[in-house]
Design a protein around this motif. Structure first.
Motif, short mmCIF file in Angstrom:
data_model
loop_
_atom_site.label_atom_id
_atom_site.label_comp_id
_atom_site.label_asym_id
_atom_site.label_seq_id
_atom_site.Cartn_x
_atom_site.Cartn_y
_atom_site.Cartn_z
N ASP A 65 0.86 -1.19 0.00
CA ASP A 65 0.00 0.00 0.00
C ASP A 65 0.89 1.23 0.00
O ASP A 65 2.12 1.15 0.11
N ARG A 66 0.28 2.40 -0.12
CA ARG A 66 1.05 3.64 -0.26
C ARG A 66 1.86 3.98 0.99
O ARG A 66 3.04 4.36 0.86
N PRO A 67 1.32 3.88 2.21
CA PRO A 67 2.16 4.18 3.39
C PRO A 67 3.41 3.30 3.46
O PRO A 67 4.50 3.79 3.79
N ARG A 68 3.28 2.01 3.14
CA ARG A 68 4.45 1.14 3.16
C ARG A 68 5.44 1.51 2.04
O ARG A 68 6.65 1.42 2.22
N TYR A 69 4.90 1.92 0.90
CA TYR A 69 5.76 2.36 -0.20
C TYR A 69 6.57 3.58 0.21
O TYR A 69 7.78 3.66 -0.03
N ILE A 70 5.92 4.52 0.88
CA ILE A 70 6.61 5.74 1.31
C ILE A 70 7.71 5.40 2.31
O ILE A 70 8.84 5.89 2.20
N ARG A 71 7.41 4.54 3.27
CA ARG A 71 8.42 4.19 4.27
C ARG A 71 9.60 3.42 3.64
O ARG A 71 10.77 3.72 3.92
N ALA A 72 9.28 2.45 2.78
CA ALA A 72 10.33 1.66 2.15
C ALA A 72 11.18 2.52 1.22
O ALA A 72 12.41 2.37 1.16
N LEU A 73 10.53 3.43 0.50
CA LEU A 73 11.26 4.31 -0.40
C LEU A 73 12.20 5.24 0.37
O LEU A 73 13.35 5.45 -0.02
N ARG A 74 11.72 5.77 1.47
CA ARG A 74 12.56 6.66 2.28
C ARG A 74 13.77 5.91 2.83
O ARG A 74 14.89 6.44 2.82
N ASN A 75 13.55 4.70 3.29
CA ASN A 75 14.67 3.92 3.83
C ASN A 75 15.69 3.60 2.75
O ASN A 75 16.90 3.71 2.97
N TRP A 76 15.20 3.18 1.58
CA TRP A 76 16.13 2.89 0.48
C TRP A 76 16.92 4.12 0.09
O TRP A 76 18.15 4.07 -0.11
N ASP A 77 16.23 5.26 -0.01
CA ASP A 77 16.90 6.47 -0.46
C ASP A 77 17.96 6.92 0.55
O ASP A 77 19.04 7.37 0.16
N ARG A 78 17.66 6.78 1.81
CA ARG A 78 18.61 7.21 2.83
C ARG A 78 19.83 6.30 2.90
O ARG A 78 20.96 6.76 3.07
N ARG A 79 19.63 5.00 2.71
CA ARG A 79 20.69 4.03 2.94
C ARG A 79 21.48 3.63 1.68
O ARG A 79 22.67 3.33 1.76
N GLU A 80 20.81 3.63 0.51
CA GLU A 80 21.42 2.98 -0.64
C GLU A 80 21.59 3.86 -1.88
O GLU A 80 22.46 3.58 -2.72
N ARG A 81 20.79 4.88 -2.02
CA ARG A 81 20.82 5.64 -3.27
C ARG A 81 22.17 6.34 -3.48
O ARG A 81 22.71 6.97 -2.58
N ASP A 82 22.65 6.27 -4.73
CA ASP A 82 23.89 6.93 -5.12
C ASP A 82 23.64 7.61 -6.46
O ASP A 82 23.43 6.94 -7.47
N GLY A 83 23.65 8.92 -6.49
CA GLY A 83 23.38 9.64 -7.72
C GLY A 83 22.18 10.55 -7.55
O GLY A 83 21.71 10.82 -6.45
N LEU A 84 21.66 11.01 -8.69
CA LEU A 84 20.55 11.96 -8.69
C LEU A 84 19.22 11.24 -8.54
O LEU A 84 18.98 10.22 -9.18
N LEU A 85 18.35 11.78 -7.71
CA LEU A 85 16.99 11.25 -7.54
C LEU A 85 16.01 12.17 -8.24
O LEU A 85 15.94 13.36 -7.95
N TRP A 86 15.25 11.61 -9.19
CA TRP A 86 14.27 12.40 -9.96
C TRP A 86 12.89 11.88 -9.55
O TRP A 86 12.45 10.82 -9.99
N CYS A 87 12.21 12.64 -8.69
CA CYS A 87 10.92 12.23 -8.13
C CYS A 87 9.80 12.64 -9.07
O CYS A 87 9.50 13.83 -9.23
N HIS A 88 9.15 11.66 -9.69
CA HIS A 88 8.04 11.93 -10.61
C HIS A 88 6.73 11.84 -9.85
O HIS A 88 6.02 10.84 -9.90
N GLY A 89 6.40 12.91 -9.13
CA GLY A 89 5.14 12.95 -8.41
C GLY A 89 5.34 13.34 -6.96
O GLY A 89 6.44 13.32 -6.40
N LEU A 90 4.22 13.68 -6.32
CA LEU A 90 4.25 14.15 -4.94
C LEU A 90 4.64 13.05 -3.96
O LEU A 90 5.32 13.30 -2.97
#
Length: 341
Positions: free
Chosen positions: A62-87
């Motif tokens: 669901d959307r709340p779980r997506y938001i939490r999982a996305l935030r965790n991934w972005d904080r811990r693993e993302r390397d490079g530019l993040l292009w957020c397509h949507g709110l």
């Protein structure tokens, strides 16, 4: 070395914003960047993978779980530019480094407007697809949408029964009920008109769908409901396409597709539609006014071949300059040059 760029989706379904995400992925790949689409699975993941684009599935039901999982991934693993397509991805990653916030529709409520205040901090750029949308998203930069590479379509021969075409969801938001009443007015005035409709009612609330179906049932014009079809199946067989939206459109991709295809078209003055069509476009009707829409459609249908040719050639040139894949790649390249670390 080209930067690694993560394009993060608002929804797993393939809506307008997700289609633009895919066009950005194609443009960025052609510009030599390593691109990854980040999404909660669904149709978007399937289409991206089939196109050979790297996909990172964020497992969430669901959307709340997506938001939490996305935030965790972005904080811990993302390397490079993040292009957020949507709110949603912008809010999920608020406060994180090196982000673009790209909105494909204006905030729909006070809650979304409040969420945007948080979501855009800090962002390298806040992008919207039209000047009209900057009235709702202050300080945003216009980053126009673009279509696929579309050929000019052959125009149908003149015939006694004229065909008026519509492409889009079967909802009152898109003004199809207004169009049904407008073609009914044309029939009542002695015009032999058929309404050709491409689109379906997926994700359309019942009240907005039912109002459209009633209007289509009540119009004296012949109606051909084609369902979900390729745009060319509608555009190639109509004398004029009509996009009579009631809701303020953030862009108007179907109008740009008609421009590319060389098809004469009528738009309402809702949102960015007149902006997309251009300041010289002659066939713009008042939003929600079936009588005025009938008047403008009649003008388009009665225009001489020379006048139609002049309008469609001007529209095709505008598409090539602003809404073609080449124009899109140039905008993306210039933006990344500005943001180079």
């Amino acid at each position: 070395m080209a930067e690694h760029i993560h394009l993060v989706a608002n929804n797993p379904d393939l809506g307008g914003g997700e289609r633009m995400l895919l066009r950005h992925a194609e443009a960025l790949t052609e510009l030599g960047h390593h691109v990854q689409v980040v999404t909660a699975g669904g149709e978007l993941a399937e289409v991206a993978a089939a196109a050979g684009i790297d996909v990172l599935p964020i497992r969430a039901t669901d959307r709340p779980r997506y938001i939490r999982a996305l935030r965790n991934w972005d904080r811990r693993e993302r390397d490079g530019l993040l292009w957020c397509h949507g709110l949603v991805p912008a809010l999920a990653t608020a406060g994180h480094r090196r982000r673009i916030v790209h909105l494909h529709q204006q905030p729909q409520s006070r809650g979304q407007a409040a969420a945007l205040v948080v979501a855009r901090r800090p962002a390298l750029r806040v992008l919207v697809p039209s000047q009209a949308m900057t009235h709702d998203v202050m300080g945003a930069r216009v980053h126009l949408n673009w279509t696929e590479d579309l050929p000019l379509l052959p125009r149908p021969p003149r015939r006694p029964r004229l065909r008026v075409g519509f492409l889009g969801r079967l909802t009152t938001d898109k003004g199809l009920d207004v169009l049904a009443r407008a073609v009914g007015t044309l029939v009542g005035a002695g015009h032999d008109v058929e309404l050709v409709v491409g689109g379906d009612d997926r994700h359309v609330p019942a009240d907005r769908r039912d109002a459209v179906l009633r209007a289509l049932d009540e119009t004296p014009a012949e109606v051909s409901l084609l369902g979900q079809v390729e745009r060319a199946e509608v555009l190639a067989r109509v004398d004029v396409a009509v996009f009579p939206s009631i809701s303020a459109e953030p862009f108007g991709l179907v109008a740009a597709e008609a421009m590319a295809s060389g098809v004469p078209f009528v738009v309402s003055d809702a949102g960015a539609l007149p902006e997309v069509a251009g300041p010289d476009h002659p066939w713009i009707a008042r939003t929600g006014d079936a009588d005025d829409l009938a008047r403008v459609i009649a003008l388009a249908l009665s225009a001489s071949d020379d006048d139609v040719r002049a309008v469609t050639e001007r529209a095709r040139a505008r598409w090539e300059a602003d809404y073609s894949p080449h124009a899109g790649r140039l905008r993306v390249r210039r933006l990344l040059e500005e943001l180079a670390p």
